[in-house]
Scaffold this motif. Structure first.
Motif, PDB file in Angstrom:
ATOM      1  N   PRO A  16       0.773  -1.234   0.000  1.00  2.86           N
ATOM      2  CA  PRO A  16       0.000   0.000   0.000  1.00  2.86           C
ATOM      3  C   PRO A  16       0.810   1.293   0.000  1.00  2.86           C
ATOM      4  O   PRO A  16       0.679   2.075  -0.924  1.00  2.86           O
ATOM      5  N   ILE A  17       1.675   1.539   0.982  1.00  2.00           N
ATOM      6  CA  ILE A  17       2.306   2.853   1.075  1.00  2.00           C
ATOM      7  C   ILE A  17       3.792   2.711   1.375  1.00  2.00           C
ATOM      8  O   ILE A  17       4.184   2.065   2.323  1.00  2.00           O
ATOM      9  N   ARG A  18       4.615   3.374   0.558  1.00  2.00           N
ATOM     10  CA  ARG A  18       6.061   3.427   0.776  1.00  2.00           C
ATOM     11  C   ARG A  18       6.467   4.892   0.871  1.00  2.00           C
ATOM     12  O   ARG A  18       6.164   5.677  -0.010  1.00  2.00           O
ATOM     13  N   PHE A  19       7.166   5.223   1.938  1.00  2.00           N
ATOM     14  CA  PHE A  19       7.618   6.596   2.144  1.00  2.00           C
ATOM     15  C   PHE A  19       9.077   6.736   1.758  1.00  2.00           C
ATOM     16  O   PHE A  19       9.902   5.898   2.101  1.00  2.00           O
ATOM     17  N   GLY A  20       9.392   7.820   1.062  1.00  2.00           N
ATOM     18  CA  GLY A  20      10.764   8.098   0.681  1.00  2.00           C
ATOM     19  C   GLY A  20      11.507   8.850   1.774  1.00  2.00           C
ATOM     20  O   GLY A  20      10.952   9.233   2.798  1.00  2.00           O
ATOM     21  N   GLU A  48      -6.670  -4.085   5.838  1.00  2.00           N
ATOM     22  CA  GLU A  48      -7.158  -5.464   5.961  1.00  2.00           C
ATOM     23  C   GLU A  48      -6.492  -6.347   4.923  1.00  2.00           C
ATOM     24  O   GLU A  48      -6.561  -6.068   3.729  1.00  2.00           O
ATOM     25  N   GLU A  49      -5.830  -7.399   5.384  1.00  2.00           N
ATOM     26  CA  GLU A  49      -5.205  -8.385   4.511  1.00  2.00           C
ATOM     27  C   GLU A  49      -4.289  -7.753   3.465  1.00  2.00           C
ATOM     28  O   GLU A  49      -4.279  -8.151   2.301  1.00  2.00           O
ATOM     29  N   CYS A  50      -3.522  -6.762   3.889  1.00  2.00           N
ATOM     30  CA  CYS A  50      -2.528  -6.148   3.014  1.00  2.00           C
ATOM     31  C   CYS A  50      -1.238  -6.940   3.115  1.00  2.00           C
ATOM     32  O   CYS A  50      -0.914  -7.497   4.159  1.00  2.00           O
ATOM     33  N   SER A  51      -0.488  -7.000   2.022  1.00  2.00           N
ATOM     34  CA  SER A  51       0.720  -7.810   2.004  1.00  2.00           C
ATOM     35  C   SER A  51       1.774  -7.153   1.131  1.00  2.00           C
ATOM     36  O   SER A  51       1.504  -6.187   0.426  1.00  2.00           O
ATOM     37  N   THR A  52       2.975  -7.712   1.193  1.00  2.00           N
ATOM     38  CA  THR A  52       4.038  -7.247   0.316  1.00  2.00           C
ATOM     39  C   THR A  52       4.740  -8.428  -0.312  1.00  2.00           C
ATOM     40  O   THR A  52       4.871  -9.482   0.297  1.00  2.00           O
ATOM     41  N   ASN A  53       5.174  -8.232  -1.539  1.00  2.00           N
ATOM     42  CA  ASN A  53       5.999  -9.219  -2.220  1.00  2.00           C
ATOM     43  C   ASN A  53       7.466  -8.823  -2.149  1.00  2.00           C
ATOM     44  O   ASN A  53       8.328  -9.519  -2.634  1.00  2.00           O
ATOM     45  N   GLN A  54       7.726  -7.644  -1.592  1.00  2.00           N
ATOM     46  CA  GLN A  54       9.088  -7.129  -1.491  1.00  2.00           C
ATOM     47  C   GLN A  54       9.809  -7.862  -0.365  1.00  2.00           C
ATOM     48  O   GLN A  54       9.254  -8.092   0.688  1.00  2.00           O
ATOM     49  N   GLY A  55      11.065  -8.167  -0.554  1.00  2.00           N
ATOM     50  CA  GLY A  55      11.848  -8.837   0.468  1.00  2.00           C
ATOM     51  C   GLY A  55      12.082  -7.975   1.695  1.00  2.00           C
ATOM     52  O   GLY A  55      12.362  -8.468   2.776  1.00  2.00           O
ATOM     53  N   SER A  56      11.919  -6.656   1.546  1.00  2.00           N
ATOM     54  CA  SER A  56      12.222  -5.745   2.650  1.00  2.00           C
ATOM     55  C   SER A  56      11.134  -5.701   3.711  1.00  2.00           C
ATOM     56  O   SER A  56      11.388  -5.284   4.829  1.00  2.00           O
ATOM     57  N   GLY A  57       9.926  -6.077   3.406  1.00  2.00           N
ATOM     58  CA  GLY A  57       8.881  -6.154   4.405  1.00  2.00           C
ATOM     59  C   GLY A  57       7.916  -4.988   4.406  1.00  2.00           C
ATOM     60  O   GLY A  57       7.941  -4.119   3.563  1.00  2.00           O
ATOM     61  N   GLY A 113       3.874  -5.086   5.366  1.00  2.00           N
ATOM     62  CA  GLY A 113       2.656  -5.460   4.662  1.00  2.00           C
ATOM     63  C   GLY A 113       1.750  -4.290   4.347  1.00  2.00           C
ATOM     64  O   GLY A 113       1.046  -4.285   3.354  1.00  2.00           O
ATOM     65  N   ALA A 114       1.758  -3.257   5.200  1.00  2.00           N
ATOM     66  CA  ALA A 114       0.911  -2.083   4.977  1.00  2.00           C
ATOM     67  C   ALA A 114       1.737  -0.818   4.744  1.00  2.00           C
ATOM     68  O   ALA A 114       1.441  -0.038   3.851  1.00  2.00           O
ATOM     69  N   LEU A 115       2.772  -0.611   5.546  1.00  2.00           N
ATOM     70  CA  LEU A 115       3.595   0.606   5.442  1.00  2.00           C
ATOM     71  C   LEU A 115       5.069   0.244   5.364  1.00  2.00           C
ATOM     72  O   LEU A 115       5.544  -0.593   6.127  1.00  2.00           O
ATOM     73  N   TYR A 116       5.776   0.890   4.454  1.00  2.00           N
ATOM     74  CA  TYR A 116       7.227   0.758   4.371  1.00  2.00           C
ATOM     75  C   TYR A 116       7.800   2.151   4.538  1.00  2.00           C
ATOM     76  O   TYR A 116       7.480   3.058   3.770  1.00  2.00           O
ATOM     77  N   ILE A 117       8.624   2.331   5.553  1.00  3.10           N
ATOM     78  CA  ILE A 117       9.175   3.652   5.872  1.00  3.10           C
ATOM     79  C   ILE A 117      10.689   3.567   5.778  1.00  3.10           C
ATOM     80  O   ILE A 117      11.316   2.763   6.459  1.00  3.10           O
ATOM     81  N   ASN A 118      11.287   4.411   4.931  1.00  3.55           N
ATOM     82  CA  ASN A 118      12.726   4.367   4.709  1.00  3.55           C
ATOM     83  C   ASN A 118      13.287   5.780   4.809  1.00  3.55           C
ATOM     84  O   ASN A 118      12.919   6.650   4.034  1.00  3.55           O
ATOM     85  N   GLY A 119      14.168   6.012   5.769  1.00  2.00           N
ATOM     86  CA  GLY A 119      14.805   7.312   5.890  1.00  2.00           C
ATOM     87  C   GLY A 119      15.345   7.538   7.284  1.00  2.00           C
ATOM     88  O   GLY A 119      14.993   6.832   8.229  1.00  2.00           O
TER      89      GLY A 119
END
Length: 187
Positions: A128-132, A146-155, A157-163
Motif C-alpha cells: 500500500p504505502i512506501r515513504f521516501g 485489511e489483509e494487506c501484504s508485500t511481495n518485497q523482500g524488505s517487508g 505489509g501495509a507501510l514501508y518507511i525508509n529514511g
C-alpha cells in the motif's frame, strides 16, 4: 497537458477501463506541468497495466499538491497506482482501495515533504504505502488495513518507511491480517 501553476479539479469522475486495454495509452491521467491536482469522489476501476509501469492511473510531474478525497480504487494493477514524481504535498483522505496489486507501492511520492493519509480503507492490497527519505511530516491516522501484504523482500505489509530524518505520526489505525517477511504491518 496542463499549463503551469494551474488548478485542476476532478469531481465525480469515473475512470473505467472495462475493455481491459493494457496499452501505455490506457493511463487515464498524466500531468506534465505544475498544477494543484485534486480528485473529489472519483472512481478508478479495471486498469491492468504491465507490472513495470509507473502510475497506472496517475503520473504527475507537478511540484504542487495532489489531493485525493473520497475516491474509490478497485481491481487495479501496475508498478504503482499513483506516481507523483515531484509533488511536495500529498493528501489521501476518505478513500477506499480494494484488490489493488502493485509491485512497488499503491501511492508513490518519493519527493513529498508532507504526506497525509487519513480515514482510508485498504483491503486485500499489496504494497500500500512506501515513504521516501524526503518526507519531513507525515500523518497516518484512522486508516484500516485489511489483509494487506508485500511481495518485497524488505517487508512492511501495509507501510514501508525508509529514511533517517523522518517525522511520521501513526495513530488510530487498524492493521488486520497483514503479511510480509519482516514487519507484518510496518517496516
Amino acid at each position: 497537458n496542463v499549463s503551469t501553476n494551474s488548478l485542476l479539479i476532478f469531481t465525480l469522475c469515473e475512470f473505467n477501463n472495462q475493455e481491459g486495454s493494457g496499452e501505455d495509452s490506457a493511463r487515464p491521467i498524466y500531468i506534465a506541468r505544475n498544477s494543484l491536482v485534486q480528485f473529489n469522489s472519483c472512481t478508478f476501476l479495471n486498469y491492468n497495466q504491465d507490472t513495470q509501469r509507473e502510475g497506472t492511473i496517475l503520473y504527475s510531474n507537478s511540484e504542487s499538491s495532489t489531493v485525493f478525497y473520497n475516491c474509490s480504487f478497485s481491481s487495479l494493477k501496475g508498478k504503482c497506482l499513483m506516481h507523483m514524481n515531484k509533488a511536495q504535498d500529498v493528501d489521501v483522505l476518505d478513500c477506499q482501495f480494494t484488490n489493488c496489486q502493485v509491485t512497488r507501492s499503491l501511492i508513490f511520492a518519493d519527493e513529498a515533504i508532507n504526506f497525509i493519509v487519513s480515514n482510508n480503507l485498504f483491503s486485500n492490497d499489496n504494497d500500500p504505502i512506501r515513504f521516501g527519505e524526503k518526507v519531513r511530516f507525515s500523518l497516518i491516522s484512522n486508516n484500516t488495513f485489511e489483509e494487506c501484504s508485500t511481495n518485497q523482500g524488505s517487508g512492511g505489509g501495509a507501510l514501508y518507511i525508509n529514511g533517517d530524518d523522518l517525522k511520521i505520526e501513526i495513530k488510530d489505525n487498524n492493521f488486520t491480517k497483514c503479511t510480509a517477511q519482516e514487519g507484518l504491518a510496518i517496516y
